[in-house]
Enzyme design. Structure first.
Site, short mmCIF file in Angstrom:
data_model
loop_
_atom_site.label_atom_id
_atom_site.label_comp_id
_atom_site.label_asym_id
_atom_site.label_seq_id
_atom_site.Cartn_x
_atom_site.Cartn_y
_atom_site.Cartn_z
N ALA A 52 0.81 -1.30 0.11
CA ALA A 52 0.08 -0.09 0.02
C ALA A 52 0.84 1.21 0.05
O ALA A 52 1.65 1.19 0.70
CB ALA A 52 -1.00 -0.21 1.20
N ASN A 59 6.82 6.60 0.39
CA ASN A 59 8.28 5.90 0.67
C ASN A 59 8.68 5.41 2.10
O ASN A 59 9.70 5.31 2.18
CB ASN A 59 9.34 6.99 0.29
CG ASN A 59 9.14 7.39 -1.10
OD1 ASN A 59 8.57 6.76 -1.96
ND2 ASN A 59 9.47 8.90 -1.26
N ARG A 60 7.91 5.06 2.73
CA ARG A 60 7.83 4.31 3.99
C ARG A 60 8.63 5.11 5.00
O ARG A 60 9.22 4.72 6.15
CB ARG A 60 8.89 3.07 3.94
CG ARG A 60 8.44 1.76 3.23
CD ARG A 60 6.96 2.10 2.98
NE ARG A 60 6.18 0.65 2.74
CZ ARG A 60 5.04 0.71 2.11
NH1 ARG A 60 4.76 1.72 1.59
NH2 ARG A 60 4.34 -0.58 1.91
N LEU A 61 8.45 6.43 4.90
CA LEU A 61 9.06 7.50 5.69
C LEU A 61 7.95 7.87 6.71
O LEU A 61 7.53 9.19 6.57
CB LEU A 61 9.76 8.74 5.04
CG LEU A 61 10.93 8.22 4.32
CD1 LEU A 61 11.72 9.38 3.86
CD2 LEU A 61 12.11 7.73 5.26
N HIS A 62 7.53 6.80 7.37
CA HIS A 62 6.22 7.21 8.38
C HIS A 62 6.72 8.17 9.36
O HIS A 62 7.79 8.22 9.51
CB HIS A 62 5.75 6.20 8.77
CG HIS A 62 5.82 4.84 7.55
ND1 HIS A 62 4.86 5.15 6.63
CD2 HIS A 62 6.21 3.54 7.54
CE1 HIS A 62 4.87 3.95 5.73
NE2 HIS A 62 5.81 2.93 6.51
#
Ligand SMILES: Cc1cc2nc3c(=O)[nH]c(=O)nc-3n(C[C@H](O)[C@H](O)[C@H](O)COP(=O)(O)O)c2cc1C
Length: 215
Positions: A8, A193-196
């Protein structure tokens, strides 16, 4: 099933420490309200939370329960059987964790703390507000204990219906509320980009210290 290929992408607005509310209970209520107000709110069961408990020697277990109140002390309240597996765990080890997932917003909230039973009066008030069928179900079921068959469960319900026909269903001795006093909250917002974003609140005396964690 190639589960590893499922991915996702989160295109949600981020969290800034400076824009988070000073009290995590208020911040939590804001996110919960947004989840309730979502057009698919009912379908997503916004008050459903994973409750993790553990035995004193560290064997964990987790299950979903429903958040039924955030009380005036900021405690998270749910109701269950005190003689269930979670009840056994909490009697011996009153530390627990909660986890909410609101996928429609790419959000998770983790809460850790200590748990105590609510007063009997609170359990009575909630139990009496439940639909009669749910009250009878609680009376009829020995939660988390082995039962020989579905038929015996149905029979137990029929017995309870007969026993309390026309009268109020009393709160079972071993059924009631638990209230978790949070010592830590983590608000997780999925980002690109998974930089949550991960913002943690830790209780420090009467105040809360706020920090950012790496995703
Ligand atoms: C959406 C959902 C909501 C649930 N809500 C509750 C609840 O509020 N209280 C409860 O005792 N069990 C609830 N359950 C059932 C629990 O997940 C669990 O099966 C039960 O409490 C026994 O857990 P235990 O054996 O670990 O004690 C719910 C399950 C689901 C899927």
């Amino acid at each position: 099933m190639e589960l590893g290929d499922l991915r996702a992408d989160y295109e949600h607005a981020g969290l800034k420490e400076t824009e988070m509310l000073g009290d995590p209970v208020d911040q939590f209520k804001e996110w919960l309200q947004q989840a309730i107000d979502h057009p698919l709110g009912d379908w997503f069961e916004p008050t459903a939370m994973t409750l993790a408990t553990a035995t004193p020697d560290g064997m964990p277990s987790a299950r979903i329960v429903l958040l039924k109140d955030i009380d005036a002390k900021g405690r998270m309240v749910f109701f269950t059987s005190y003689s269930s597996q979670k009840g056994d765990n909490l009697a011996a080890n009153p530390r627990a964790a909660l986890c909410f997932y609101w996928g429609q917003f790419g959000r998770q909230v983790r809460i850790e703390g200590t748990i105590e039973k609510t007063s009997r009066a609170i359990s009575e008030a909630y139990f009496s507000s439940r639909p009669r069928a749910s009250q009878l179900g609680a009376v009829a079921s020995d939660q988390s204990r082995v039962i020989a068959s579905r038929d015996l469960l149905e029979q137990s319900l029929a017995d309870a219906e007969l026993k309390y026909a026309g009268g109020a269903v009393p709160l079972p001795e071993d059924w009631g509320g638990y209230a978790l006093t949070p010592a830590k909250f983590e608000f997780w917002q999925g980002r690109r980009n998974r930089l949550h974003d991960r913002i943690v609140y830790r209780r420090s005396g009467e105040a809360w210290a706020i920090e950012r964690l790496g995703p």
